[in-house]
Structure formats: C-alpha cells, structure tokens
Design an enzyme around this catalytic site. Structure first.
Site, PDB file in Angstrom:
ATOM      1  N   HIS A 271      21.737 -38.165 -19.951  1.00  0.00           N
ATOM      2  CA  HIS A 271      20.838 -38.904 -20.841  1.00  0.00           C
ATOM      3  C   HIS A 271      20.532 -38.118 -22.114  1.00  0.00           C
ATOM      4  O   HIS A 271      19.493 -38.346 -22.732  1.00  0.00           O
ATOM      5  CB  HIS A 271      19.546 -39.258 -20.100  1.00  0.00           C
ATOM      6  CG  HIS A 271      19.773 -40.167 -18.941  1.00  0.00           C
ATOM      7  ND1 HIS A 271      20.185 -41.471 -19.076  1.00  0.00           N
ATOM      8  CD2 HIS A 271      19.695 -39.931 -17.601  1.00  0.00           C
ATOM      9  CE1 HIS A 271      20.326 -42.021 -17.879  1.00  0.00           C
ATOM     10  NE2 HIS A 271      20.041 -41.099 -16.962  1.00  0.00           N
TER      11      HIS A 271
ATOM     12  N   CYS B 273       0.818  -1.200   0.000  1.00  0.00           N
ATOM     13  CA  CYS B 273       0.000   0.000   0.000  1.00  0.00           C
ATOM     14  C   CYS B 273       0.860   1.263   0.000  1.00  0.00           C
ATOM     15  O   CYS B 273       2.056   1.207   0.232  1.00  0.00           O
ATOM     16  CB  CYS B 273      -0.880   0.002   1.230  1.00  0.00           C
ATOM     17  SG  CYS B 273      -1.731  -1.559   1.473  1.00  0.00           S
TER      18      CYS B 273
ATOM     19  N   ARG C  84       2.225   1.703  -8.167  1.00  0.00           N
ATOM     20  CA  ARG C  84       2.423   0.578  -7.263  1.00  0.00           C
ATOM     21  C   ARG C  84       1.258  -0.402  -7.300  1.00  0.00           C
ATOM     22  O   ARG C  84       1.369  -1.510  -6.795  1.00  0.00           O
ATOM     23  CB  ARG C  84       2.583   1.086  -5.829  1.00  0.00           C
ATOM     24  CG  ARG C  84       3.788   1.965  -5.614  1.00  0.00           C
ATOM     25  CD  ARG C  84       3.669   2.694  -4.288  1.00  0.00           C
ATOM     26  NE  ARG C  84       3.443   1.770  -3.196  1.00  0.00           N
ATOM     27  CZ  ARG C  84       4.408   1.148  -2.543  1.00  0.00           C
ATOM     28  NH1 ARG C  84       5.648   1.384  -2.856  1.00  0.00           N
ATOM     29  NH2 ARG C  84       4.128   0.316  -1.577  1.00  0.00           N
TER      30      ARG C  84
ATOM     31  N   LYS D 123       2.036  -9.989 -18.412  1.00  0.00           N
ATOM     32  CA  LYS D 123       2.073 -10.290 -16.975  1.00  0.00           C
ATOM     33  C   LYS D 123       1.024 -11.330 -16.601  1.00  0.00           C
ATOM     34  O   LYS D 123       1.268 -12.201 -15.782  1.00  0.00           O
ATOM     35  CB  LYS D 123       1.857  -9.000 -16.171  1.00  0.00           C
ATOM     36  CG  LYS D 123       2.011  -9.164 -14.665  1.00  0.00           C
ATOM     37  CD  LYS D 123       3.453  -9.426 -14.264  1.00  0.00           C
ATOM     38  CE  LYS D 123       3.632  -9.706 -12.791  1.00  0.00           C
ATOM     39  NZ  LYS D 123       4.907 -10.374 -12.493  1.00  0.00           N
TER      40      LYS D 123
ATOM     41  N   LYS E 263      13.687 -17.852 -15.908  1.00  0.00           N
ATOM     42  CA  LYS E 263      14.045 -16.438 -15.741  1.00  0.00           C
ATOM     43  C   LYS E 263      15.031 -16.022 -16.825  1.00  0.00           C
ATOM     44  O   LYS E 263      14.896 -14.979 -17.439  1.00  0.00           O
ATOM     45  CB  LYS E 263      14.705 -16.175 -14.375  1.00  0.00           C
ATOM     46  CG  LYS E 263      13.839 -16.084 -13.168  1.00  0.00           C
ATOM     47  CD  LYS E 263      12.866 -14.955 -13.105  1.00  0.00           C
ATOM     48  CE  LYS E 263      11.609 -15.247 -13.865  1.00  0.00           C
ATOM     49  NZ  LYS E 263      10.478 -15.762 -13.142  1.00  0.00           N
TER      50      LYS E 263
HETATM   51  C1  AGP Z   1       6.914 -15.844 -14.829  1.00  0.00           C
HETATM   52  O1  AGP Z   1       8.061 -15.072 -14.818  1.00  0.00           O
HETATM   53  C2  AGP Z   1       6.078 -15.670 -16.024  1.00  0.00           C
HETATM   54  N1  AGP Z   1       5.633 -14.323 -16.119  1.00  0.00           N
HETATM   55  C3  AGP Z   1       5.015 -16.726 -16.269  1.00  0.00           C
HETATM   56  O2  AGP Z   1       5.620 -17.963 -16.401  1.00  0.00           O
HETATM   57  C4  AGP Z   1       3.916 -16.841 -15.161  1.00  0.00           C
HETATM   58  O3  AGP Z   1       4.456 -17.422 -14.014  1.00  0.00           O
HETATM   59  C5  AGP Z   1       2.746 -17.698 -15.696  1.00  0.00           C
HETATM   60  O4  AGP Z   1       2.191 -17.076 -16.817  1.00  0.00           O
HETATM   61  C6  AGP Z   1       1.702 -17.932 -14.640  1.00  0.00           C
HETATM   62  O5  AGP Z   1       1.188 -16.744 -14.138  1.00  0.00           O
HETATM   63  P1  AGP Z   1       0.305 -16.719 -12.836  1.00  0.00           P
HETATM   64  O6  AGP Z   1       1.174 -17.105 -11.688  1.00  0.00           O
HETATM   65  O7  AGP Z   1      -0.190 -15.311 -12.762  1.00  0.00           O
HETATM   66  O8  AGP Z   1      -0.794 -17.703 -13.015  1.00  0.00           O
END
Ligand code: AGP
Length: 603
Positions: A499, A2, A27, A598, A480
C-alpha cells in the site's frame, strides 16, 4: 543484577571489600553492605551509592580477615537498609550474600518461622542464613551443601562465619580469584582485578571452600572438582563489559539468564497457572470491559504484543496506545485495566498516561524494571521485569523480559476470565519455560547474523515486516536499527507493504521479514515474494524446521521452532544482533547513540 564479593586474607579485609564493591558500581545498585568475621560478626549496610555509603558503612569496628560484600538491585522488597545484604541468622553468627532468585522462598520461610526463626527483611535471600543455621554442625561447607539442595531457582551464594568463607553457584556467575596472600570470590571479574588476574570459574552445581592459602572446588554431592586456573587478560574497562565489545552486546547475551529470572517462581506448569506478580481479582475480572496497554518506544512495542495476546486469550477488547498520545486522546470506558509499560519507570509520557488512567477510574498495573522508580509509586500493582541493570541506551534484555511479562499476564488474564483452557495454558507455560535455552541457541548462532549484517551494511534503508504477533517484533527491529546504526528503517505490518512502501524497494533496501511458522506464514511469504520480484533482497527470520523459506528469500536466519505466539521472544534476539552488527560495521557509538537518553523524563 546484584554484585557479590568475598575475601579471605592475611590482613584486614573490610577496605578490600569496599574497594571491590566500588568496582561493581557500573552494574547499578540501590543499596550495599558488608560483613566481616573476627571471633564475632560485624555487619554494616545502607541505601544509596557507595560514595554516600562510605561513611555509613564505616570501616571502624569492621575487623576480620574474612568477609563478604554486596551491591543490591532490588527484586524482592524495596531498597532499604533492612533488605540490603548481607543477611544473618538468628544468632548473628553467619552472614550471607546472594544473587538470583530463590523461587520457593515463601514456603521455606513459612517452615522456618514455624520452627521459631525470626526474619527481619522482605527478601527471598534471608531464608538462606536461617537454613544454614539449622544445618550448621561444625562445617559451613556441609551446611551450605544441605541448604542448596533445598533451594529452587537460580543463585550465587557466599556465606561467612566462624568456619570461614564458602560459595555456591547455580545459574548465577561466580569467579574465584587466587593470590599469594589472599583468595577472593566475586560475581564479576572487575571486582577483583586490582588484586589478582589468576582465576577459577565456578560452574553451575559447584561450591568452593575459600581459605587464605587454599581453594577447594566440589560439586553439590561433595565430589572434588579439578578446575584449571586461568589468567584474565582484559583491562578494567573490558572486564566491566564482561569481555564484550559493548554493553549492548553483553546485555543481549544476558537474555537467557534475565528471562529465567523474570519467569522464576511465576509459572506453574502442572496446574497451567501463572502468577503474573500481582493479584488478579476474580470479581474485578467479571466486570472488566477491556485492557489497554500504554508505553513509549520499545515499551510501546511490548504493549502491542501484550494487547495482541491478551485479546486472543481473553476475548476482551484490547488496545495498545502510545503513552504520549494517550494523555490527550479519548479514553474508553470505566472498567478498564490499563497496563503501563516502562523499563525505567521514569518516562514522563508514560507517567502522565498512568496518571490519566488512574484519574479516569481505571485499574492500573505498572510493568517496570526499576524498583522504587516513580511509576512504582503511582499504583499498588507493580510487576518487575527482573532484567537487572541495562546500561546500553538501546533496550535489549528489558524488551525480552517485557515480552515474557505481558505473555504471562495475558495467560493469567485468560485463565481468570475462563477463556483460556487449562490445557492450552499448560502448553504455553511449557513453551515459556523453554525460552531461556532457545534464546541461548539463537545466541550460539551469532556468526550467521554477523555475516549477513556485513553483506548489507551499505544499504540505503531497511524495512522490517511481520504479521500478527510478529508485527511488534518488526517494529522493534526497525527501532533498534535506526537507534544504533543511524540507517533509516521502518517497521510495517507485512500486508501494508503493497500500500505504498513497495515504491521504495530497490536492491539497496533490504526487507527483514519475520517468517517463523505461524498461521499467517503464507501471507507474509507472499509479501516477501513481492519484494524479491522487485529486486529487493529479503532477509528472512525463519524456523529451524522450515524448508520453504530458503527457496524464496535471499538470506535466512534461523530460530528454534516454538509456538508462534511466543516465537517473538526468539526473533527479536536476531533483530537485536542484526542491528548491532550493522552498527558495529559502521563504527557507531552503540552504547550511547547520538541524541538519545536512557530515560526520557520530559514530555
Ligand atoms: C529503546 O531502545 C529506547 N531507548 C526507547 O525507545 C525507550 O524504550 C523509550 O524511551 C521508553 O523507555 P521506558 O521503557 O524506560 O519507558
């Protein structure tokens, strides 16, 4: 998390507070409000974004030269006008805004209600104005000092009333802004940047009495504190990132605080019990035949980790499934607990998987960061990550909080099932408690990671390996790296390397190996030696006290010693920093990688 603003001025403060709150919009928040004092208190609050709230908050009638404002990201209680800050006392004479979590709020509220206080929200914050009211004896500063001594948890608190504006900090940031005709307080510098660049930072355990022409800083014992004034040099955009070059780096550095908030009030070390955030039904546990974790991307990696720990602590059959596969694949049994993990709560694949689990008659638990998201409306059992808003597309602080949440859930299930002895649970809880400070130590050694990243920035590809609980860490390290650096990366269980993937190993394909102390350490070390024998450089993530790894691996990045089942919370931070610095060297748009969103709301 917040946002807080407060001001005492020679003129009306409401327009300044609204403007300052707008500067904290980046934020993320779900509701907002403000309170001003001019002989009596005026409070205005509402749900939604500032542009739609502007009218609802209506400045007409909000008179006063002292006031506070807040943008809320719900943690206790859904987003609603009633739960929005500021909160007031019974008489409506003083108003409080708060960031952080009051861990002992339930017990404080019970006592206050017994003494006749009437509450109007479901927040932990509302105990604060009521405690202040009981202690108010002419001095708001004194009342706040007495009140903070009763609070457990982390907080940044601002209160306004007849006696002016006071603020206190313990675990959640607060900065004081100084100018000739007004003084300010805020959780974040960007809020006050148009009004002043002269600041004093409050430290934990400190309070401030803010008047129009003076600011006094004292510790919680009332002793005066001499704090140097500083001048902020950042521009507005830099200030939003807290001075970090990218949101992702800021969010990586927020992990100690986010973890502390995630675990706040949920661990009982003395009793060896964990409150995972939902009631586990003992009768249900007796008939429980298995636990399935589902999620996508990073959340799937948290699912893998959760499954591993839950299997170990309960002896139940466990599974981690890609949510996108779960919907169409076979589904096991009836008496199953399905745990849907999604930081956004909006990922279409995960929502469909949760729906399917419900249709199959499973008990469904959702683990998410976003209060009020679609996933939270699909079941009554929701555990919040409490990471605060995450702006970088690549998940960082939400992942570490997912790891902490599934670890707490696994311990709770282990205790309920009777498979995890109390002494072992106590040990794990003590280890969890230490995690925020250990993560901080990893962050303090960031230069080592940066210089190793610089040395391997021209690599053709990266492999990430780990065994057991470290396998999800390796998978997440690879994800990442590929997301933000665009360098091809793969995560493998260490034993799988021989493998097939070993054929790809050259001088230009470094292998990042999770080699923290664990019963499987020697096995993973053998895999690392196989790589070095083929000229492949190994970058090891090893425990501080380990003296062996350095003899066999080209590079070693250290993390503090920890129980091997929880050290993924530390290794993963090294992986994030490593990916970040490779991506930065390559000049990638780290916060907004190409082709990614996102939250992925399509199947
Ligand atoms: C993570 O860095 C990614 N942005 C992506 O793999 C993400 O974790 C995935 O799309 C799931 O998102 P969520 O956790 O909002 O369900």
């Amino acid at each position: 998390m917040c946002g807080i603003v407060g001001a005492v001025s020679g003129s009306e403060v409401a327009p300044v507070l609204v403007d300052a709150l707008k500067r904290l919009e980046y934020r993320g928040y779900d509701s907002a409000g403000l309170a001003t004092y001019a002989g009596s208190l005026s409070v205005s609050k509402g749900v939604g974004r500032m542009e739609t709230l502007d009218e609802a908050l209506g400045l007409s009638g909000m008179e006063g030269r002292a006031g506070v404002g807040h943008t809320r990201w719900a943690t206790h209680g859904k987003p609603s006008e009633g739960n929005a800050h500021p909160h007031t006392d019974c008489d409506g004479d003083l108003a409080v805004v708060h960031n952080g979590i009051v861990e002992n709020y339930a017990e404080l509220r019970e006592g206050l209600e017994e003494r006749g206080h009437v509450f109007s929200s479901y927040t932990d914050t509302e105990v604060v104005p009521h405690l202040l009211e009981e202690r108010l004896d002419g001095s708001l500063e004194h009342a706040l000092r007495e009140t903070v001594s009763e609070l457990e948890g982390s907080f940044a608190i601002c209160a306004v009333g007849e006696d002016g504006l006071v603020a206190a900090r313990n675990g959640s940031p607060l900065v004081i802004g100084l100018s000739d005709d007004a003084n300010f307080v805020a959780s974040d510098v960007p809020a006050i940047l148009p009004y002043t660049r002269r600041v004093k930072y409050l430290l934990d355990g400190e309070m401030a009495v803010i008047k129009r022409d003076s600011v006094e800083v004292r510790d919680f014992d009332g002793e005066p504190v001499e704090r140097e004034e500083e001048v902020v040099e950042w521009d507005a955009e830099e200030a939003e990132r807290g001075g970090y070059e990218h949101y992702m780096l800021k969010e990586i550095h927020e992990q100690p605080r986010a973890l502390a908030e995630c675990m706040g009030g949920r661990l009982d070390e003395l009793m060896g019990e964990v409150d995972p955030g939902v009631a586990l039904d003992r009768d249900g546990m007796e008939v429980l035949e298995g636990v399935e974790f589902v999620g996508c991307g990073t959340s799937y990696h948290a699912a893998l980790y959760g499954a591993r720990l839950t299997g170990e602590f309960t002896g139940l059959p466990v599974n981690a499934r890609h949510a996108s596969e779960y919907r169409y694949g076979p589904v096991s049994g009836k008496n199953i607990l399905t745990v849907g993990i999604t930081q956004s709560g909006e990922t279409a694949d995960t929502l469909r998987a949760i729906e399917r689990a419900g249709d199959e008659g499973h008990a469904v638990l959702v683990l998410t960061n976003v209060v009020g998201s679609t996933a939270t409306r699909m079941t009554d059992d929701v555990v919040y990550l409490r990471s605060g808003p995450e702006i970088g597309v690549a998940a960082s602080k939400t992942f570490t909080n997912q790891l902490a949440c599934v670890a707490m859930l696994a311990i709770a299930l282990g205790r309920e099932s009777g498979d995890l002895p109390r002494s072992e649970a106590k040990h794990l809880i003590a280890e969890l408690r230490d995690m925020p400070s250990k993560v901080q130590r990893v962050l303090d050694e960031v230069e080592d990671v940066e210089s190793v990243a610089e040395s391997y920035v021209d690599s053709e590809a990266f492999f990430f390996i780990g065994r057991g609980v470290d396998y999800p860490v390796a998978m997440e390290g690879a994800l990442k790296m590929k997301e933000i650096s665009y360098v091809h990366s793969e995560g493998y269980p260490a034993g799988e390397l021989k493998h097939g993937p070993l054929a790809l190993i050259t001088r230009r394909t470094p292998v990042v190996a999770v080699l923290t102390s664990s019963p499987l350490y020697e096995k993973t070390l053998s895999s690392a030696k196989e790589v070095e024998a083929r000229d492949g450089p190994v970058i090891a993530v090893a425990s501080e006290s380990d003296e062996d790894t350095g003899r066999f691996c080209e590079e070693v990045l250290r993390v503090p010693d920890a129980d091997h089942r929880l050290s993924p919370l530390l290794s993963t931070v090294v992986m994030q920093l490593f990916a970040y610095h490779v991506a930065r060297e390559l000049g990638r748009p780290i916060d907004r990688p190409r082709n990614l969103a996102k939250s992925v709301t399509v199947e």
